[in-house]
Design a protein around this motif. Structure first.
Motif, short mmCIF file in Angstrom:
data_model
loop_
_atom_site.label_atom_id
_atom_site.label_comp_id
_atom_site.label_asym_id
_atom_site.label_seq_id
_atom_site.Cartn_x
_atom_site.Cartn_y
_atom_site.Cartn_z
N GLN A 1 -42.48 -33.40 33.36
CA GLN A 1 -42.61 -34.64 34.12
C GLN A 1 -44.02 -35.23 34.02
OE1 GLN A 1 -40.26 -36.49 36.06
NE2 GLN A 1 -38.99 -35.29 34.69
N ARG A 2 -45.03 -34.36 33.99
CA ARG A 2 -46.40 -34.87 33.91
C ARG A 2 -46.62 -35.61 32.59
NH1 ARG A 2 -51.43 -33.81 31.98
NH2 ARG A 2 -53.19 -34.20 33.41
N ASP A 3 -46.14 -35.05 31.49
CA ASP A 3 -46.30 -35.71 30.20
C ASP A 3 -45.52 -37.03 30.15
OD1 ASP A 3 -47.93 -33.68 29.31
OD2 ASP A 3 -46.32 -32.57 28.32
N LEU A 4 -44.32 -37.02 30.72
CA LEU A 4 -43.52 -38.25 30.78
C LEU A 4 -44.22 -39.30 31.64
CD1 LEU A 4 -39.96 -36.69 31.16
CD2 LEU A 4 -40.83 -37.96 29.18
N PHE A 5 -44.82 -38.86 32.74
CA PHE A 5 -45.59 -39.76 33.61
C PHE A 5 -46.72 -40.42 32.84
CE2 PHE A 5 -49.57 -39.74 36.16
CZ PHE A 5 -49.29 -40.78 37.04
N LEU A 6 -47.47 -39.63 32.10
CA LEU A 6 -48.60 -40.17 31.34
C LEU A 6 -48.15 -41.07 30.19
CD1 LEU A 6 -50.81 -36.95 31.21
CD2 LEU A 6 -51.19 -38.99 32.62
N ARG A 7 -46.96 -40.83 29.65
CA ARG A 7 -46.47 -41.61 28.51
C ARG A 7 -45.82 -42.93 28.95
NH1 ARG A 7 -42.88 -39.14 23.65
NH2 ARG A 7 -44.93 -38.23 23.24
N HIS A 8 -45.04 -42.90 30.03
CA HIS A 8 -44.18 -44.05 30.34
C HIS A 8 -44.55 -44.83 31.59
CE1 HIS A 8 -41.47 -43.06 27.10
NE2 HIS A 8 -41.29 -41.84 27.56
N VAL A 9 -45.37 -44.25 32.47
CA VAL A 9 -45.76 -44.96 33.70
C VAL A 9 -47.16 -45.54 33.49
CG1 VAL A 9 -46.23 -44.74 36.16
CG2 VAL A 9 -44.36 -43.44 35.14
N ALA A 10 -47.30 -46.85 33.71
CA ALA A 10 -48.59 -47.51 33.51
C ALA A 10 -49.66 -46.82 34.34
CB ALA A 10 -48.50 -48.98 33.87
N GLN A 11 -50.79 -46.53 33.71
CA GLN A 11 -51.85 -45.79 34.38
C GLN A 11 -52.89 -46.73 34.98
OE1 GLN A 11 -51.67 -42.15 34.41
NE2 GLN A 11 -49.65 -42.98 33.94
N THR A 12 -53.47 -46.31 36.09
CA THR A 12 -54.50 -47.10 36.75
C THR A 12 -55.90 -46.55 36.51
OG1 THR A 12 -54.18 -45.83 38.79
CG2 THR A 12 -52.93 -47.89 38.54
N SER A 13 -55.99 -45.38 35.89
CA SER A 13 -57.28 -44.82 35.51
C SER A 13 -57.08 -43.89 34.32
CB SER A 13 -57.91 -44.04 36.67
OG SER A 13 -57.31 -42.76 36.81
N GLU A 14 -58.19 -43.47 33.72
CA GLU A 14 -58.11 -42.57 32.57
C GLU A 14 -57.91 -41.12 33.00
OE1 GLU A 14 -61.74 -43.37 30.55
OE2 GLU A 14 -60.96 -45.15 29.53
N ALA A 15 -58.06 -40.87 34.30
CA ALA A 15 -57.93 -39.48 34.79
C ALA A 15 -57.18 -39.45 36.12
CB ALA A 15 -59.30 -38.84 34.93
N PRO A 16 -55.87 -39.77 36.10
CA PRO A 16 -55.10 -39.73 37.36
C PRO A 16 -54.97 -38.28 37.85
CG PRO A 16 -53.63 -39.98 35.49
CD PRO A 16 -55.02 -40.11 34.95
N LEU A 17 -54.77 -38.13 39.14
CA LEU A 17 -54.59 -36.79 39.70
C LEU A 17 -53.38 -36.09 39.08
CD1 LEU A 17 -55.28 -37.48 43.49
CD2 LEU A 17 -56.75 -36.24 41.87
N ALA A 18 -52.33 -36.86 38.83
CA ALA A 18 -51.12 -36.35 38.17
C ALA A 18 -50.51 -35.15 38.90
CB ALA A 18 -51.39 -36.03 36.71
N LEU A 19 -50.65 -35.12 40.22
CA LEU A 19 -49.96 -34.09 41.01
C LEU A 19 -48.49 -34.49 41.16
CD1 LEU A 19 -52.64 -33.61 43.79
CD2 LEU A 19 -52.08 -31.98 42.00
N GLU A 20 -47.60 -33.57 40.98
CA GLU A 20 -46.17 -33.86 41.08
C GLU A 20 -45.66 -33.39 42.45
OE1 GLU A 20 -41.87 -32.90 38.95
OE2 GLU A 20 -43.73 -32.18 38.03
#
Length: 393
Positions: A3-22
């Protein structure tokens, strides 16, 4: 792919280093991630979850409204019981002149609506904001933002907007005959919890009255009891012409609003007709959820416990080595360090240890503490113990 990789690939990011906690579950003052780890939530969705995550009354209201109807027609054209009920509840707990509610999808949209209303009602074009202010990210709200770093990349912005120094009486003279409105956070949030002097707030109100400018108070972050009174402006003995609401307004669902007297709000109904319109603003499920949250806030007397909880945090944190300042107004708290780098290290350690927090846009050296208003004493104590260890390590 996880899910984290899918989040980084398909969800528009607001920073270069999101927390990416699931996060997979939330309840009260807690969050759980996909591995089952529990976190004490000191962010509360950034002032959204005032009554806690998934308050039973809010969940019940969402389910009940979902069984009745969802979207029916663009805002303002049909009578929707959740909108009517919530607007009435808000008016019952506001001063008499704040009796008419325009629901939007978000706080940012409420800012945009208020700016249009002020221009339409006064016939003026200039708007006054303040340095280190934050009102949202759309073009109009961004134009009000009082920090060049955040807005410079998106110029040209709206013309005719002037930024004054917060809490500085000398600057009030710049509010003049061409000023449509003055837009101010009652308590500055992203500046790191900056509360103005009561005398300055009264002088600001008087200056607006003198020149015929509307006073717009942004309580998107600080409303609904976060500062120890239901509305922060109550602490200053003034009433705005337009009040901006969002975040906690929806009880965890997307919702914003600008509130004014009906005679003022009616300016948007003609010349032109449909002077302000939204498709999903005031969605019935969001209004049902927000109304349930506000009723729970009042019935469970959460606002009355804010001052005590503020004391719990201050007692535990303000004298710790390395803490340069602790600013608070109720459960809106900024813990200041010597730099962003120090602050970020403490935040990262805290998250790893099970306490969820972050920083402020205009005060990056300060840690944000804005938990649910009903957070327990045990959770406050545990969170502060963890923060103390993270600061000292």
């Amino acid at each position: 792919m996880n899910q984290r990789d899918l989040f980084l690939r398909h969800v528009a990011q607001t920073s270069e280093a999101p927390l990416a906690l699931e996060f997979v579950r939330a309840e009260g003052s807690y969050l759980w991630d996909a591995k089952g780890k529990r976190y004490i939530d000191l962010i509360g969705g950034i002032s959204v979850c005032n009554v806690g995550h998934r308050h039973p009354a809010v969940v019940a209201a969402i389910k009940d409204q979902a069984d009745r109807y969802l979207h029916t027609m663009v805002y303002g054209e049909t009578v929707q019981t959740p909108q009517v009920g919530y607007a009435r509840l808000l008016a019952e707990h506001l001063p008499p002149s704040l009796n008419c509610v325009y629901f939007t999808n978000s706080g940012t949209e409420a800012v945009e609506g208020a700016m249009k209303l002020a221009k339409r009602a006064t016939g003026r074009t200039e708007i006054v904001g303040f340095l280190e202010a934050y009102h949202g990210s759309s073009q109009g709200a961004l134009s009000l933002m009082g920090d060049e770093y955040w807005r410079n990349a998106f110029r040209p912005l709206l013309p005719g907007i002037h930024h004054l120094r917060h809490n500085d009486t000398r600057d009030l003279a710049r509010i003049g005959s061409q000023t449509a409105c003055v837009v101010l956070e009652t308590i500055q949030g992203e500046a790191g919890v900056r509360a103005p002097d009561a005398a300055w707030m009264r002088a600001l109100r008087e200056r607006c009255d003198q020149v015929g400018a509307l006073l717009v108070l942004d309580e998107i972050q600080c409303g609904f009891g976060r500062n120890g009174t239901l509305w922060a402006f109550e602490q200053y003995g003034i009433v705005p012409d337009i009040l901006l609401l969002g975040k906690a307004l929806g009880g965890g669902m997307p919702l914003g609003a600008f509130v004014a007297d009906r005679s003022l709000m009616y300016e948007l109904a003609s010349k032109p007709v449909l002077g302000h319109i939204t498709t999903f603003g005031g969605h019935p499920v969001s209004c049902a959820a927000g109304m349930a949250a506000m009723r729970a806030l009042l019935a469970e007397r959460m606002v009355e416990g804010v001052a005590e909880r503020e004391t719990w945090f201050r007692t535990a944190l303000e004298n710790l080595p390395g803490v340069r300042a602790l600013r608070s107004r109720g459960l809106m708290i900024a813990l200041e360090f010597d730099s962003f780098e120090t602050n970020k290290q403490v935040i990262d350690r805290a998250i790893a240890a099970g306490v969820f927090t972050d920083w402020f846009l205009h005060s990056a050296q300060s840690m944000r503490i804005v938990p649910p208003l009903n957070i327990s004493r045990e959770d406050v104590q545990r969170a502060c113990e963890i923060l103390a260890l993270c600061i000292s390590s």
